[in-house]
Scaffold this active site. Sequence first.
Site, PDB file in Angstrom:
ATOM      1  N   SER A  98       0.802  -1.226   0.000  1.00  0.00           N
ATOM      2  CA  SER A  98       0.000   0.000   0.000  1.00  0.00           C
ATOM      3  C   SER A  98       0.831   1.271   0.000  1.00  0.00           C
ATOM      4  O   SER A  98       0.368   2.303  -0.470  1.00  0.00           O
ATOM      5  CB  SER A  98      -0.961  -0.004   1.187  1.00  0.00           C
ATOM      6  OG  SER A  98      -0.273  -0.242   2.392  1.00  0.00           O
TER       7      SER A  98
ATOM      8  N   HIS B 250      -5.366  -3.260  -2.886  1.00  0.00           N
ATOM      9  CA  HIS B 250      -5.008  -2.301  -3.937  1.00  0.00           C
ATOM     10  C   HIS B 250      -4.943  -2.923  -5.329  1.00  0.00           C
ATOM     11  O   HIS B 250      -4.579  -2.251  -6.290  1.00  0.00           O
ATOM     12  CB  HIS B 250      -3.680  -1.622  -3.600  1.00  0.00           C
ATOM     13  CG  HIS B 250      -3.736  -0.855  -2.316  1.00  0.00           C
ATOM     14  ND1 HIS B 250      -4.226   0.416  -2.230  1.00  0.00           N
ATOM     15  CD2 HIS B 250      -3.421  -1.230  -1.049  1.00  0.00           C
ATOM     16  CE1 HIS B 250      -4.187   0.819  -0.975  1.00  0.00           C
ATOM     17  NE2 HIS B 250      -3.702  -0.167  -0.239  1.00  0.00           N
TER      18      HIS B 250
ATOM     19  N   LYS C  29     -11.727   0.936  -1.942  1.00  0.00           N
ATOM     20  CA  LYS C  29     -10.658   1.578  -2.715  1.00  0.00           C
ATOM     21  C   LYS C  29     -11.106   1.685  -4.176  1.00  0.00           C
ATOM     22  O   LYS C  29     -11.966   2.495  -4.483  1.00  0.00           O
ATOM     23  CB  LYS C  29      -9.354   0.848  -2.473  1.00  0.00           C
ATOM     24  CG  LYS C  29      -8.891   1.179  -1.047  1.00  0.00           C
ATOM     25  CD  LYS C  29      -7.775   0.382  -0.487  1.00  0.00           C
ATOM     26  CE  LYS C  29      -7.480   0.913   0.925  1.00  0.00           C
ATOM     27  NZ  LYS C  29      -6.871  -0.052   1.796  1.00  0.00           N
TER      28      LYS C  29
HETATM   29  C1  LIG Z   1      -6.903  -0.293   3.229  1.00  0.00           C
HETATM   30  C2  LIG Z   1      -6.295  -1.603   3.478  1.00  0.00           C
HETATM   31  C3  LIG Z   1      -6.883  -2.532   4.335  1.00  0.00           C
HETATM   32  C4  LIG Z   1      -8.090  -2.196   5.166  1.00  0.00           C
HETATM   33  O1  LIG Z   1      -9.230  -2.150   4.409  1.00  0.00           O
HETATM   34  P1  LIG Z   1     -10.461  -1.287   4.934  1.00  0.00           P
HETATM   35  O2  LIG Z   1     -11.623  -1.825   4.194  1.00  0.00           O
HETATM   36  O3  LIG Z   1     -10.143   0.132   4.594  1.00  0.00           O
HETATM   37  O4  LIG Z   1     -10.554  -1.523   6.412  1.00  0.00           O
HETATM   38  C5  LIG Z   1      -6.312  -3.773   4.439  1.00  0.00           C
HETATM   39  N1  LIG Z   1      -5.195  -4.090   3.763  1.00  0.00           N
HETATM   40  C6  LIG Z   1      -4.578  -3.211   2.961  1.00  0.00           C
HETATM   41  C7  LIG Z   1      -3.348  -3.617   2.226  1.00  0.00           C
HETATM   42  C8  LIG Z   1      -5.101  -1.936   2.793  1.00  0.00           C
HETATM   43  O5  LIG Z   1      -4.478  -1.059   2.026  1.00  0.00           O
END
Ligand SMILES: *Cc1c(COP(=O)(O)O)cnc(C)c1O
Length: 393
Positions: A180, A208, A240
């Site tokens: 990320s 992602h 996302k």
């Molecule tokens: C954003 C993210 C999460 C968490 O997801 P949410 O739905 O925002 O709680 C988990 N793993 C990674 C790699 C992320 O970037």
Amino acid sequence: MSVLLHRLNQKLEERREQQLYRKRLNLDSPQGAEIQMGDKTLLNFSSNDYLGLANHPALIARAKHSFEQFGFGAGASHLVCGHSDLHGELERRLAEFTARDRALCFSSGFAANLAVQQVLLAKGDAVFHDRLNHASLLDGAQLSGARLLRFSHNDVSHLQQRLNSTTAAGKLIAVDAVYSMDGDLAPLKRLADIAREDGALLLADDAHGFAVLGEHGAGSAEYWGLSQDELPILMGTLGKAMGSYGAFIAGSEALIEGLIQFARPYIYTTALPPSVAAASLAALDIVQGEPERRRKLMDLIAYFRARARDLGLPLMSSPTAIQPLLLGDAGLALDTANALRKHGIFLAAIRPPTVPQNSARLRITLTAAHERAHVDHLLNMLDQNVPDSVRQQ
Ligand SMILES: *Cc1c(COP(=O)(O)O)cnc(C)c1O
């Protein structure tokens, strides 16, 4: 003052001194390439809304429509009476799209990562994590009771060593499919081979990659061509690239039933509002029906990288929409982000402890909602504000 609050105050003071103090900003508009903050309009390079769906009319319309049939709140957990038709339809669609037997929706990716490791692992097992794994994966491992062994980032021989160093019977390898804060990919194909040879399970967090990678947008599993046997636990998020909210785990019948029966972060929490599932369904239609969004994003990524390289900007080796510039010093990253803000560009300075010491960076994210002119403006402003000391020849 109580010992606990006194300690907290000291930690706050420390954080300020280290220039690591975080402040929230108030967004005064929907998410998009351009956002409003107070009286300022800013060009936004910091969201994870990779396909520009967070404010898409189809998601909004589908959510509105669901209000008439389902009202607003789910009102109960999934196992009591909060599980609606819309949740079920979303799970079927996600399973089909990712070519898995079944999928189960969670209220967040954070919850999904806690849940799956808690359900699978117990004391006496070993769980192997890439050092750059997301905080939620790490917390999930720690809650699971298994022994946590971390390996150097994307270093499969180090992973192999760590696997050989334990006699634990139950082994899980857990990685981010796309990192990320770095934007690079885990070598999932090799990890799948290693897992199979070692009798370990493989878990990929595709927060992602889902909806962005792969020919049809089904994410990292599709990108690497990994079947359910090769990648048995696929986690994806819906907040996302999908522009919605929530997350899912996709895999075998037994995995999903196990989660429904035993996953505390699934069982003891209120179901997502049905409207959120409705919006996710609309997002899936777009992801599957409009591949041109992914193509546009990939073109912008290539364009940004080529021009940034010409300018000697400190690019990292990322093929994805996450294009960090490595500045090192936390103060420098913050100052540069602030200077860019004055020129109408919003991007996040990412500092420790989110990233390792001395690897503060500007986390630039590109989306299908950007145009080349936006990227040109970004590059010009970076050229004016990133000091020569961190440029590459
Ligand atoms: C954003 C993210 C999460 C968490 O997801 P949410 O739905 O925002 O709680 C988990 N793993 C990674 C790699 C992320 O970037």
